[in-house]
Design a protein around this motif. Sequence first.
Motif, short mmCIF file in Angstrom:
data_model
loop_
_atom_site.label_atom_id
_atom_site.label_comp_id
_atom_site.label_asym_id
_atom_site.label_seq_id
_atom_site.Cartn_x
_atom_site.Cartn_y
_atom_site.Cartn_z
N ALA A 13 -72.67 9.12 -23.24
CA ALA A 13 -73.56 8.13 -23.86
C ALA A 13 -72.99 6.72 -23.73
O ALA A 13 -73.72 5.76 -23.44
CB ALA A 13 -73.78 8.48 -25.33
N ALA A 14 -71.69 6.58 -23.92
CA ALA A 14 -71.04 5.27 -23.83
C ALA A 14 -71.08 4.73 -22.41
O ALA A 14 -71.26 3.53 -22.20
CB ALA A 14 -69.61 5.36 -24.33
N ARG A 15 -70.93 5.62 -21.44
CA ARG A 15 -70.99 5.20 -20.04
C ARG A 15 -72.36 4.60 -19.73
O ARG A 15 -72.46 3.58 -19.04
CB ARG A 15 -70.69 6.40 -19.15
N GLU A 16 -73.40 5.20 -20.26
CA GLU A 16 -74.76 4.67 -20.08
C GLU A 16 -74.91 3.33 -20.79
O GLU A 16 -75.51 2.41 -20.26
CB GLU A 16 -75.80 5.67 -20.59
N LYS A 17 -74.36 3.23 -21.99
CA LYS A 17 -74.46 1.99 -22.77
C LYS A 17 -73.78 0.83 -22.03
O LYS A 17 -74.26 -0.30 -22.04
CB LYS A 17 -73.82 2.17 -24.14
N LEU A 18 -72.66 1.12 -21.36
CA LEU A 18 -71.93 0.08 -20.64
C LEU A 18 -72.72 -0.48 -19.45
O LEU A 18 -72.47 -1.60 -19.02
CB LEU A 18 -70.57 0.59 -20.18
N LYS A 19 -73.66 0.29 -18.95
CA LYS A 19 -74.50 -0.20 -17.85
C LYS A 19 -75.33 -1.40 -18.31
O LYS A 19 -75.55 -2.33 -17.55
CB LYS A 19 -75.40 0.91 -17.33
N ASP A 20 -75.80 -1.33 -19.57
CA ASP A 20 -76.62 -2.41 -20.12
C ASP A 20 -75.80 -3.46 -20.85
O ASP A 20 -76.20 -4.62 -20.95
CB ASP A 20 -77.67 -1.85 -21.09
N ASP A 21 -74.67 -3.03 -21.40
CA ASP A 21 -73.83 -3.92 -22.22
C ASP A 21 -72.36 -3.71 -21.85
O ASP A 21 -71.64 -3.01 -22.55
CB ASP A 21 -74.08 -3.62 -23.70
N PRO A 22 -71.91 -4.29 -20.73
CA PRO A 22 -70.55 -4.03 -20.24
C PRO A 22 -69.43 -4.53 -21.15
O PRO A 22 -68.28 -4.15 -20.96
CB PRO A 22 -70.51 -4.74 -18.88
N ASP A 23 -69.77 -5.32 -22.15
CA ASP A 23 -68.75 -5.82 -23.07
C ASP A 23 -68.73 -5.07 -24.40
O ASP A 23 -68.01 -5.47 -25.32
CB ASP A 23 -68.97 -7.32 -23.34
N ASN A 24 -69.48 -4.00 -24.51
CA ASN A 24 -69.55 -3.24 -25.75
C ASN A 24 -68.19 -2.61 -26.03
O ASN A 24 -67.73 -1.70 -25.32
CB ASN A 24 -70.64 -2.17 -25.65
N ALA A 25 -67.51 -3.08 -27.08
CA ALA A 25 -66.14 -2.67 -27.38
C ALA A 25 -66.03 -1.20 -27.77
O ALA A 25 -65.07 -0.53 -27.39
CB ALA A 25 -65.56 -3.55 -28.48
N LEU A 26 -67.00 -0.69 -28.51
CA LEU A 26 -66.96 0.73 -28.90
C LEU A 26 -67.16 1.62 -27.68
O LEU A 26 -66.45 2.62 -27.50
CB LEU A 26 -68.02 1.04 -29.96
N ALA A 27 -68.11 1.26 -26.83
CA ALA A 27 -68.35 2.05 -25.62
C ALA A 27 -67.13 2.02 -24.70
O ALA A 27 -66.78 3.04 -24.10
CB ALA A 27 -69.59 1.53 -24.90
N LYS A 28 -66.47 0.88 -24.61
CA LYS A 28 -65.25 0.80 -23.80
C LYS A 28 -64.18 1.75 -24.33
O LYS A 28 -63.49 2.42 -23.56
CB LYS A 28 -64.69 -0.62 -23.80
N PHE A 29 -64.06 1.81 -25.66
CA PHE A 29 -63.09 2.73 -26.26
C PHE A 29 -63.46 4.18 -25.96
O PHE A 29 -62.61 4.97 -25.57
CB PHE A 29 -62.99 2.52 -27.77
N GLN A 30 -64.72 4.53 -26.13
CA GLN A 30 -65.14 5.91 -25.92
C GLN A 30 -64.95 6.35 -24.48
O GLN A 30 -64.46 7.45 -24.21
CB GLN A 30 -66.59 6.09 -26.38
N VAL A 31 -65.30 5.50 -23.54
CA VAL A 31 -65.13 5.84 -22.13
C VAL A 31 -63.65 5.82 -21.75
O VAL A 31 -63.13 6.77 -21.16
CB VAL A 31 -65.94 4.88 -21.22
N GLY A 32 -62.96 4.75 -22.09
CA GLY A 32 -61.56 4.62 -21.70
C GLY A 32 -60.66 5.67 -22.31
O GLY A 32 -59.80 6.24 -21.62
#
Length: 122
Positions: A13-32
Amino acid sequence: MLVQSTAYFEYKAAREKLKDDPDNALAKFQVGSYLCLYRNAWDQGLAMTADCSDTAWAQAAKAELAAPVSPADMMKTADGWFDLGGNRESLRGRIWTRAEFWYNLVLPNVEGVLQKKVEKRL
């Protein structure tokens, strides 16, 4: 296994979110963090988590990305992962594996009290 499957669904889900919002800090944490802990892709995962929403993780990631070479800096990096793992019961083993990596690098270069500390943590 439940923790890993939950992490995987969060990762997707976070990987998809980063496509639209590459600076999303929570998504970066979840993916990374997923890349680091479950795929052993630390180089790729750390780069994503250096400015993520989890400040303790981001601090440990930044310490490692600084490519420490002195025994003091390597010890600080290892201790950062060790301390982080101590606060994350469900992920402790996976995070402490990274601390172990750094403790093994620093062990030949320390002696005395620091050597005893490293040996105890290994």
